[in-house]
Design a protein around this motif. Structure first.
Motif, mmCIF file in Angstrom:
data_model
loop_
_atom_site.group_PDB
_atom_site.id
_atom_site.type_symbol
_atom_site.label_atom_id
_atom_site.label_comp_id
_atom_site.label_asym_id
_atom_site.label_seq_id
_atom_site.Cartn_x
_atom_site.Cartn_y
_atom_site.Cartn_z
ATOM 1 N N PHE A 157 0.774 -1.235 0.000
ATOM 2 C CA PHE A 157 0.000 0.000 0.000
ATOM 3 C C PHE A 157 0.812 1.296 0.000
ATOM 4 C CE2 PHE A 157 -3.398 -2.937 1.195
ATOM 5 C CZ PHE A 157 -4.307 -2.589 0.225
ATOM 6 N N PRO A 158 2.017 1.372 0.575
ATOM 7 C CA PRO A 158 2.742 2.647 0.489
ATOM 8 C C PRO A 158 2.980 3.110 -0.953
ATOM 9 C CG PRO A 158 3.730 1.304 2.180
ATOM 10 C CD PRO A 158 2.697 0.443 1.485
ATOM 11 N N LYS A 159 3.227 2.152 -1.861
ATOM 12 C CA LYS A 159 3.414 2.532 -3.265
ATOM 13 C C LYS A 159 2.138 3.154 -3.812
ATOM 14 C CE LYS A 159 6.681 -1.187 -3.991
ATOM 15 N NZ LYS A 159 6.879 -2.498 -4.552
ATOM 16 N N HIS A 160 0.988 2.541 -3.522
ATOM 17 C CA HIS A 160 -0.285 3.068 -4.005
ATOM 18 C C HIS A 160 -0.619 4.403 -3.346
ATOM 19 C CE1 HIS A 160 -1.125 -0.480 -6.332
ATOM 20 N NE2 HIS A 160 -0.883 -1.237 -5.272
ATOM 21 N N LEU A 161 -0.300 4.529 -2.060
ATOM 22 C CA LEU A 161 -0.567 5.776 -1.364
ATOM 23 C C LEU A 161 0.318 6.899 -1.892
ATOM 24 C CD1 LEU A 161 -0.990 4.495 2.293
ATOM 25 C CD2 LEU A 161 -2.778 5.307 0.741
ATOM 26 N N ALA A 162 1.583 6.569 -2.231
ATOM 27 C CA ALA A 162 2.475 7.591 -2.776
ATOM 28 C C ALA A 162 1.966 8.088 -4.121
ATOM 29 C CB ALA A 162 3.887 7.030 -2.919
ATOM 30 N N VAL A 163 1.501 7.186 -4.975
ATOM 31 C CA VAL A 163 0.957 7.588 -6.269
ATOM 32 C C VAL A 163 -0.295 8.420 -6.070
ATOM 33 C CG1 VAL A 163 -0.152 6.726 -8.367
ATOM 34 C CG2 VAL A 163 1.939 5.644 -7.527
ATOM 35 N N ALA A 164 -1.173 8.004 -5.182
ATOM 36 C CA ALA A 164 -2.405 8.745 -4.929
ATOM 37 C C ALA A 164 -2.109 10.125 -4.360
ATOM 38 C CB ALA A 164 -3.308 7.964 -3.982
ATOM 39 N N SER A 165 -1.089 10.244 -3.532
ATOM 40 C CA SER A 165 -0.796 11.550 -2.938
ATOM 41 C C SER A 165 -0.306 12.536 -3.982
ATOM 42 C CB SER A 165 0.230 11.404 -1.813
ATOM 43 O OG SER A 165 1.489 11.057 -2.340
ATOM 44 N N ARG A 166 0.389 12.058 -5.021
ATOM 45 C CA ARG A 166 0.833 12.957 -6.073
ATOM 46 C C ARG A 166 -0.340 13.486 -6.879
ATOM 47 N NH1 ARG A 166 4.429 9.344 -9.156
ATOM 48 N NH2 ARG A 166 4.522 7.942 -7.418
ATOM 49 N N VAL A 167 -1.388 12.707 -6.961
ATOM 50 C CA VAL A 167 -2.524 13.084 -7.783
ATOM 51 C C VAL A 167 -3.536 13.914 -7.005
ATOM 52 C CG1 VAL A 167 -4.467 12.176 -9.094
ATOM 53 C CG2 VAL A 167 -2.243 11.079 -9.261
ATOM 54 N N THR A 168 -3.813 13.527 -5.762
ATOM 55 C CA THR A 168 -4.944 14.117 -5.070
ATOM 56 C C THR A 168 -4.585 15.177 -4.031
ATOM 57 O OG1 THR A 168 -4.916 12.324 -3.464
ATOM 58 C CG2 THR A 168 -6.353 12.059 -5.390
ATOM 59 N N LEU A 169 -3.397 15.137 -3.484
ATOM 60 C CA LEU A 169 -3.072 16.090 -2.436
ATOM 61 C C LEU A 169 -2.663 17.434 -3.036
ATOM 62 C CD1 LEU A 169 -1.028 13.911 0.076
ATOM 63 C CD2 LEU A 169 -3.402 14.617 0.235
ATOM 64 N N PRO A 170 -3.168 18.540 -2.504
ATOM 65 C CA PRO A 170 -2.777 19.852 -3.038
ATOM 66 C C PRO A 170 -1.335 20.178 -2.683
ATOM 67 C CG PRO A 170 -4.187 20.106 -1.124
ATOM 68 C CD PRO A 170 -4.123 18.622 -1.429
ATOM 69 N N LYS B 57 5.800 25.533 -6.253
ATOM 70 C CA LYS B 57 5.398 25.673 -7.648
ATOM 71 C C LYS B 57 5.681 24.357 -8.364
ATOM 72 C CE LYS B 57 4.388 30.060 -7.538
ATOM 73 N NZ LYS B 57 3.069 30.550 -7.702
ATOM 74 N N ARG B 58 4.763 23.963 -9.232
ATOM 75 C CA ARG B 58 4.999 22.751 -9.995
ATOM 76 C C ARG B 58 5.206 23.118 -11.453
ATOM 77 N NH1 ARG B 58 -0.231 20.581 -12.106
ATOM 78 N NH2 ARG B 58 -1.707 22.202 -11.617
ATOM 79 N N ASN B 59 5.792 22.204 -12.194
ATOM 80 C CA ASN B 59 6.043 22.416 -13.609
ATOM 81 C C ASN B 59 5.052 21.637 -14.444
ATOM 82 O OD1 ASN B 59 8.186 24.171 -13.373
ATOM 83 N ND2 ASN B 59 9.698 22.541 -13.290
ATOM 84 N N CYS B 60 4.799 22.147 -15.642
ATOM 85 C CA CYS B 60 3.942 21.481 -16.614
ATOM 86 C C CYS B 60 4.715 21.317 -17.909
ATOM 87 C CB CYS B 60 2.680 22.306 -16.880
ATOM 88 S SG CYS B 60 1.494 22.270 -15.525
ATOM 89 N N THR B 61 4.313 20.342 -18.683
ATOM 90 C CA THR B 61 4.889 20.132 -20.007
ATOM 91 C C THR B 61 3.896 20.644 -21.030
ATOM 92 O OG1 THR B 61 6.050 18.182 -19.198
ATOM 93 C CG2 THR B 61 5.833 18.412 -21.589
ATOM 94 N N TYR B 62 4.389 21.476 -21.939
ATOM 95 C CA TYR B 62 3.575 22.074 -22.973
ATOM 96 C C TYR B 62 3.958 21.469 -24.319
ATOM 97 C CZ TYR B 62 2.747 25.489 -19.318
ATOM 98 O OH TYR B 62 2.402 26.095 -18.123
ATOM 99 N N ALA B 63 2.966 20.996 -25.056
ATOM 100 C CA ALA B 63 3.172 20.555 -26.434
ATOM 101 C C ALA B 63 2.772 21.725 -27.318
ATOM 102 C CB ALA B 63 2.325 19.334 -26.739
#
Length: 184
Positions: A22-35, A41-47
């Motif tokens: 579960f820590p692997k799944h929780l780490a992935v979920a935290s990147r997606v759902t936690l503010p 500041k986060r970076n984005c990729t622009y096409a």
């Protein structure tokens, strides 16, 4: 006489499985759902997709810079777009071509570039191009896609005319009153 305690063994096994899986799944979920933290500041990729028109003499070997952003003054600038080319697309068949010319901005081509920078917060609503050099260039359209947030991507910005040299030239459809990045 030895007693077997299967209940305790099962509980230990479940705890180990929980701690390993579960820590692997929780780490992935935290990147997606936690503010993000407010100061982070986060970076984005622009096409960045750029069409050069089919008009004779529309191509260029000049330096092309691009500047775009949102109505919250999130300004993204790429000083030399032609150095970050990803691929050329066939305008009629959008699959990637294998035997494409190395040079971007050739007559009747669509080039795609990638750029990573700070993220816009609202949809991209202005875009400016700057041509630096001696020859002319006639872009057709430019579109910005935000890979991490498709809802932030731009519509198409149409040019269809030769760009003036050494000045920012573009389109602003933002709702704000002041021009972006100090243009007057």
């Amino acid at each position: 006489m030895m007693k077997c305690n299967f209940g305790g063994s099962i509980i230990v096994l479940l705890i180990v499985v929980f701690l390993v899986i579960f820590p692997k799944h929780l780490a992935v979920a935290s990147r997606v759902t936690l503010p993000l933290h407010p100061n982070e500041k986060r970076n984005c990729t622009y096409a960045i997709t750029v069409e050069t028109t089919c008009t004779k003499g529309a191509d260029t070997s000049n330096h092309v810079s691009i500047r775009f952003g949102d109505s919250n003054s999130n300004d993204i600038m790429v000083n030399r777009l032609n150095s970050k080319r990803v691929r050329t697309l066939d305008p009629l068949e959008p699959q990637v071509l294998d035997d494409v010319p190395i040079k971007p901005f050739q007559t009747c081509t669509i080039d795609q570039f990638e750029h990573t920078s700070k993220c816009v917060e609202l949809p991209v609503c202005y875009l400016y191009l700057k041509l630096t050099g001696d020859d002319d260039w006639r872009p057709g359209f430019v579109q910005i896609r935000v890979l991490e947030g498709p809802h932030l991507s731009s519509n198409y910005f149409y040019f269809r005319r030769y760009l003036p040299r050494n000045v920012w030239h573009g389109v602003d459809v933002c709702d704000n009153k002041s021009p972006p990045f100090g243009l007057n």
